[in-house]
Design an enzyme around this catalytic site. Structure first.
Site, mmCIF file in Angstrom:
data_model
loop_
_atom_site.group_PDB
_atom_site.id
_atom_site.type_symbol
_atom_site.label_atom_id
_atom_site.label_comp_id
_atom_site.label_asym_id
_atom_site.label_seq_id
_atom_site.Cartn_x
_atom_site.Cartn_y
_atom_site.Cartn_z
ATOM 1 N N GLY A 79 6.411 -6.582 -0.502
ATOM 2 C CA GLY A 79 5.677 -6.447 0.753
ATOM 3 C C GLY A 79 6.597 -6.755 1.919
ATOM 4 O O GLY A 79 7.825 -6.662 1.794
ATOM 5 N N SER A 80 6.000 -7.130 3.019
ATOM 6 C CA SER A 80 6.804 -7.351 4.225
ATOM 7 C C SER A 80 7.562 -8.669 4.122
ATOM 8 O O SER A 80 7.176 -9.573 3.371
ATOM 9 C CB SER A 80 5.894 -7.362 5.445
ATOM 10 O OG SER A 80 5.010 -8.462 5.351
ATOM 11 N N GLU A 123 10.578 -8.584 -3.153
ATOM 12 C CA GLU A 123 11.171 -7.308 -2.722
ATOM 13 C C GLU A 123 10.556 -7.004 -1.368
ATOM 14 O O GLU A 123 9.352 -6.715 -1.275
ATOM 15 C CB GLU A 123 10.899 -6.228 -3.754
ATOM 16 C CG GLU A 123 11.602 -6.570 -5.065
ATOM 17 C CD GLU A 123 11.339 -5.610 -6.200
ATOM 18 O OE1 GLU A 123 10.527 -4.679 -6.031
ATOM 19 O OE2 GLU A 123 11.942 -5.795 -7.270
ATOM 20 N N LEU A 124 11.358 -7.087 -0.317
ATOM 21 C CA LEU A 124 10.792 -7.150 1.033
ATOM 22 C C LEU A 124 11.228 -5.969 1.901
ATOM 23 O O LEU A 124 11.627 -4.939 1.399
ATOM 24 C CB LEU A 124 11.194 -8.498 1.653
ATOM 25 C CG LEU A 124 10.844 -9.723 0.774
ATOM 26 C CD1 LEU A 124 11.330 -11.011 1.411
ATOM 27 C CD2 LEU A 124 9.348 -9.781 0.487
ATOM 28 N N CYS A 131 10.223 1.418 1.599
ATOM 29 C CA CYS A 131 11.152 0.324 1.909
ATOM 30 C C CYS A 131 12.554 0.880 2.060
ATOM 31 O O CYS A 131 13.329 0.414 2.879
ATOM 32 C CB CYS A 131 11.089 -0.750 0.828
ATOM 33 S SG CYS A 131 11.413 -0.146 -0.831
ATOM 34 N N GLU A 156 11.800 -2.837 11.490
ATOM 35 C CA GLU A 156 11.429 -1.858 10.471
ATOM 36 C C GLU A 156 10.209 -1.097 10.972
ATOM 37 O O GLU A 156 9.120 -1.666 11.079
ATOM 38 C CB GLU A 156 11.091 -2.586 9.162
ATOM 39 C CG GLU A 156 10.638 -1.629 8.087
ATOM 40 C CD GLU A 156 10.204 -2.315 6.798
ATOM 41 O OE1 GLU A 156 9.526 -3.353 6.865
ATOM 42 O OE2 GLU A 156 10.533 -1.783 5.733
ATOM 43 N N LYS A 205 -2.351 -7.514 -8.425
ATOM 44 C CA LYS A 205 -3.211 -7.371 -7.242
ATOM 45 C C LYS A 205 -2.687 -6.270 -6.328
ATOM 46 O O LYS A 205 -1.628 -6.402 -5.725
ATOM 47 C CB LYS A 205 -3.250 -8.683 -6.451
ATOM 48 C CG LYS A 205 -4.381 -8.676 -5.426
ATOM 49 C CD LYS A 205 -4.187 -9.672 -4.300
ATOM 50 C CE LYS A 205 -3.335 -9.154 -3.194
ATOM 51 N NZ LYS A 205 -3.868 -7.982 -2.474
ATOM 52 N N PRO A 206 -3.433 -5.176 -6.199
ATOM 53 C CA PRO A 206 -3.034 -4.135 -5.250
ATOM 54 C C PRO A 206 -3.389 -4.540 -3.821
ATOM 55 O O PRO A 206 -4.121 -5.502 -3.598
ATOM 56 C CB PRO A 206 -3.873 -2.930 -5.692
ATOM 57 C CG PRO A 206 -5.088 -3.522 -6.341
ATOM 58 C CD PRO A 206 -4.652 -4.838 -6.946
ATOM 59 N N TRP A 227 0.802 -1.225 0.000
ATOM 60 C CA TRP A 227 0.000 0.000 0.000
ATOM 61 C C TRP A 227 0.836 1.276 0.000
ATOM 62 O O TRP A 227 0.287 2.376 -0.031
ATOM 63 C CB TRP A 227 -0.958 0.027 1.200
ATOM 64 C CG TRP A 227 -0.330 -0.390 2.504
ATOM 65 C CD1 TRP A 227 -0.437 -1.613 3.102
ATOM 66 C CD2 TRP A 227 0.504 0.393 3.361
ATOM 67 N NE1 TRP A 227 0.295 -1.649 4.270
ATOM 68 C CE2 TRP A 227 0.869 -0.420 4.457
ATOM 69 C CE3 TRP A 227 0.978 1.713 3.324
ATOM 70 C CZ2 TRP A 227 1.694 0.029 5.494
ATOM 71 C CZ3 TRP A 227 1.796 2.158 4.350
ATOM 72 C CH2 TRP A 227 2.145 1.324 5.427
ATOM 73 N N ASN A 228 2.154 1.181 0.083
ATOM 74 C CA ASN A 228 2.921 2.420 0.248
ATOM 75 C C ASN A 228 3.165 3.160 -1.073
ATOM 76 O O ASN A 228 3.127 4.393 -1.108
ATOM 77 C CB ASN A 228 4.237 2.152 0.981
ATOM 78 C CG ASN A 228 5.184 1.267 0.198
ATOM 79 O OD1 ASN A 228 4.750 0.406 -0.560
ATOM 80 N ND2 ASN A 228 6.462 1.490 0.373
HETATM 81 P P1 NAD Z 1 2.180 -7.005 3.094
HETATM 82 O O1 NAD Z 1 3.246 -8.039 3.031
HETATM 83 O O2 NAD Z 1 1.217 -7.042 4.194
HETATM 84 O O3 NAD Z 1 1.299 -7.027 1.747
HETATM 85 C C1 NAD Z 1 1.834 -6.924 0.447
HETATM 86 C C2 NAD Z 1 0.825 -7.474 -0.564
HETATM 87 O O4 NAD Z 1 0.658 -8.883 -0.359
HETATM 88 C C3 NAD Z 1 -0.568 -6.884 -0.463
HETATM 89 O O5 NAD Z 1 -1.115 -6.817 -1.759
HETATM 90 C C4 NAD Z 1 -1.301 -7.915 0.384
HETATM 91 O O6 NAD Z 1 -2.701 -7.884 0.182
HETATM 92 C C5 NAD Z 1 -0.712 -9.211 -0.129
HETATM 93 N N1 NAD Z 1 -0.730 -10.333 0.816
HETATM 94 C C6 NAD Z 1 -0.927 -10.313 2.159
HETATM 95 N N2 NAD Z 1 -0.831 -11.565 2.662
HETATM 96 C C7 NAD Z 1 -0.571 -12.388 1.617
HETATM 97 C C8 NAD Z 1 -0.322 -13.790 1.494
HETATM 98 N N3 NAD Z 1 -0.328 -14.600 2.548
HETATM 99 N N4 NAD Z 1 -0.071 -14.291 0.271
HETATM 100 C C9 NAD Z 1 -0.025 -13.479 -0.814
HETATM 101 N N5 NAD Z 1 -0.237 -12.149 -0.752
HETATM 102 C C10 NAD Z 1 -0.501 -11.601 0.448
HETATM 103 O O7 NAD Z 1 2.982 -5.618 3.023
HETATM 104 P P2 NAD Z 1 2.406 -4.152 3.285
HETATM 105 O O8 NAD Z 1 2.161 -3.975 4.741
HETATM 106 O O9 NAD Z 1 1.295 -3.904 2.311
HETATM 107 O O10 NAD Z 1 3.661 -3.251 2.842
HETATM 108 C C11 NAD Z 1 4.685 -2.845 3.681
HETATM 109 C C12 NAD Z 1 5.943 -3.673 3.489
HETATM 110 O O11 NAD Z 1 6.360 -3.666 2.127
HETATM 111 C C13 NAD Z 1 7.136 -3.141 4.269
HETATM 112 O O12 NAD Z 1 7.791 -4.207 4.931
HETATM 113 C C14 NAD Z 1 8.040 -2.564 3.196
HETATM 114 O O13 NAD Z 1 9.419 -2.521 3.527
HETATM 115 C C15 NAD Z 1 7.774 -3.492 2.058
HETATM 116 N N6 NAD Z 1 8.178 -2.878 0.788
HETATM 117 C C16 NAD Z 1 9.301 -3.347 0.148
HETATM 118 C C17 NAD Z 1 9.729 -2.763 -1.037
HETATM 119 C C18 NAD Z 1 10.968 -3.253 -1.767
HETATM 120 O O14 NAD Z 1 11.115 -2.940 -2.929
HETATM 121 N N7 NAD Z 1 11.840 -4.020 -1.127
HETATM 122 C C19 NAD Z 1 9.006 -1.696 -1.582
HETATM 123 C C20 NAD Z 1 7.879 -1.230 -0.903
HETATM 124 C C21 NAD Z 1 7.467 -1.837 0.280
#
Ligand code: NAD
Length: 463
Positions: free
Chosen positions: A213-214, A235-236, A269, A366, A162-163, A138-139
């Site tokens: 994501g995370s 990319e985490l 991130c 983080e 998928k957003p 979501w960021n």
């Molecule tokens: P998140 O991991 O909760 O969600 C990311 C995406 O995955 C969302 O679309 C979510 O709906 C989906 N998702 C959730 N659970 C899932 C599952 N079990 N299986 C498949 N998909 C699932 O992350 P967030 O809270 O939306 O974003 C914040 C995190 O993203 C932070 O840790 C940040 O550092 C990271 N991030 C990393 C980068 C990078 O390039 N390394 C860039 C931006 C954000």
């Protein structure tokens, strides 16, 4: 769900909240399992034609850039409404997304000849995988949607994008706008609540998963992709450190560090998430950062006077306030902020913390919010060791006036990217890869082309 060329109507909708007001600002389709099947089937059906014509793909990508630029104002407003960031930052995000379409439209790649002797010619071709799942947090909804979808499309894959359920609206609008550019089934945007990502990653029709994501979610995505060996890019999370050297100019460091720590309300991130500073410069740097925090106008991103918007969602807001409370309970001092701001939105004061060290959660974890811990050090080697002593390894930076010395320390940071006297300076051409828990695989420029294709080798006799 939006499929390029054929929007599919869904009955169930879920609410999307404006983080600046806490009110519902829109509704998004809550895609069912059957609808997801239809999107993946559409991606599979569109693939043979899409993969076969690289010149046509490049024309579509170039046209997509034009369409996004034409719709930039509306997309930016939508993004600010659901994500919270100031309009200025939303406009930059839309511009970067459009620029990525344009950049990949201009990239050509052909077979590579690895042997051309008297008897044999050996060519390495690159083949796309098929339907690629792109999962976005979501960021940076639009910037990351483009970062994931564009290289996949450029190399002849089709995409199911998928957003996050917190920020689906601008991405659905992007899908709607591009429905007139890409053939039906090539780019499919699906929105839904928690389980949709899980279903998408496990879907047997998906051949590659590109996830941002995370780290915790990334680990479960990797496990879910393992049974049928889906290709993966992850990319985490990160916990980027900035190391300030004893010859640094404090005002220049404060100026350079503040933006990358507090842009997008710290929800990047690559945000600077901890600063190591020598004893002699500590007080001046804390004061300079705190002064900047005090001058930042926090408010609704739609207001042109706003310098920093709200935290995007309640869960993240609770996490940030919890980390700050924990730090204060462990003896930290809030040189600026240190508290949430009055609602109804999820606003948090830009916060600069000192008086704490490694081992406190806000330093080790983080925080992903508008909070910057500043940590004293005596010995540069010790500061480097502490910066590296993290399971994360996304990026880092070193700040000083002796550039050779700063660079020699930056080169020893355990991460994918390190800067001297900068942070978050990125080009489309360089590789982007987190080390350790910050990711798996490489993206960016030609690296993205490789990570969305697999090699196919042809040996041909000359006679
Ligand atoms: P998140 O991991 O909760 O969600 C990311 C995406 O995955 C969302 O679309 C979510 O709906 C989906 N998702 C959730 N659970 C899932 C599952 N079990 N299986 C498949 N998909 C699932 O992350 P967030 O809270 O939306 O974003 C914040 C995190 O993203 C932070 O840790 C940040 O550092 C990271 N991030 C990393 C980068 C990078 O390039 N390394 C860039 C931006 C954000």
């Amino acid at each position: 769900m939006t499929m390029a060329g054929s929007p599919v109507r869904t009955e169930a909708l879920f609410d999307v909240l404006d983080p600046a007001t806490g009110e519902v600002c829109g509704r998004a389709p809550d895609c069912t399992g059957e609808q997801l099947d239809a999107a993946v089937a559409a991606a599979a059906g569109a693939w043979p034609a899409w993969r076969s014509d690289a010149a046509y793909r490049r024309r579509c990508l170039a046209e997509a850039a034009v369409v996004l630029r034409g719709a930039a104002g509306g997309l930016a407003a939508l993004l600010t409404m659901e994500q919270g960031k100031p309009l200025r930052e939303s406009a930059t995000e839309v511009a970067r997304a459009a620029a990525r379409f344009e950049y990949f439209a201009g990239l050509e790649y052909g077979p590579q000849v690895v042997e051309d002797g008297d008897e044999w010619r050996v060519e390495v071709h690159r083949r796309p995988f098929g339907p690629v799942a792109a999962l976005v947090p979501w960021n940076l909804p639009l910037q990351l949607a483009a970062a994931k979808a564009v290289p996949a499309l450029a190399t002849g894959n089709t995409v199911v994008l998928k957003p996050s359920p917190h920020t689906p609206l601008a991405t659905l609008e992007l899908g709607r706008l591009l429905a007139g550019v890409f053939p039906p089934g090539v780019l499919n945007v699906v929105s839904g609540r928690a389980d949709l990502g899980r279903l998408l990653v496990r879907h047997p029709g998906i051949r590659k998963v590109n996830f941002t994501g995370s780290t915790a979610t990334g680990q479960s995505v990797a496990a879910a992709a393992a049974p049928d060996l889906k290709r993966l890019t992850l990319e985490l999370g990160g916990n980027d450190a900035a190391i300030v050297l004893d010859d640094a100019d404090v005002e220049r460091v404060a100026e350079g560090v503040f933006g990358p720590a507090f842009a997008n309300c710290g929800q990047l991130c690559l945000a600077i998430k901890r600063v190591y500073v020598p004893d002699a410069l500590h007080d001046d740097l804390v004061a300079a950062l705190a002064a900047r925090a005090g001058q930042l106008t926090v408010g609704n991103g739609a207001d042109p006077a706003t310098g920093m918007g709200p935290v995007n969602n309640r869960a993240q807001f609770d996490r940030v306030t919890g980390l700050v409370a924990d730090a204060l309970a462990h003896g930290a001092r809030a040189a600026a902020g240190g508290h949430a701001l009055d609602g109804p939105g999820t606003f948090h004061a830009p916060t600069v913390l000192d008086g704490l060290t490694d081992g406190v959660r806000v330093v080790d974890e983080e925080q992903f919010g508008p909070v910057l811990p500043v940590i004293r050090y005596r010995d540069t080697e010790d500061a480097l060791a502490r910066a590296n002593n993290s399971p994360y390894g996304l990026a880092g930076s070193v700040w000083g006036t002796d550039l050779d010395r700063a660079a020699s320390i930056a080169e020893r940071m355990e991460c994918g990217t390190a800067w001297v006297n900068a942070h978050i300076r990125m080009t489309f051409t360089e590789p982007f890869a987190g080390s350790k828990w910050s990711g798996l695989g490489v993206s960016g420029g030609e690296w993205s082309l490789h990570s969305h294709t697999e090699p196919f080798v042809v040996h041909r006799p000359k006679k």
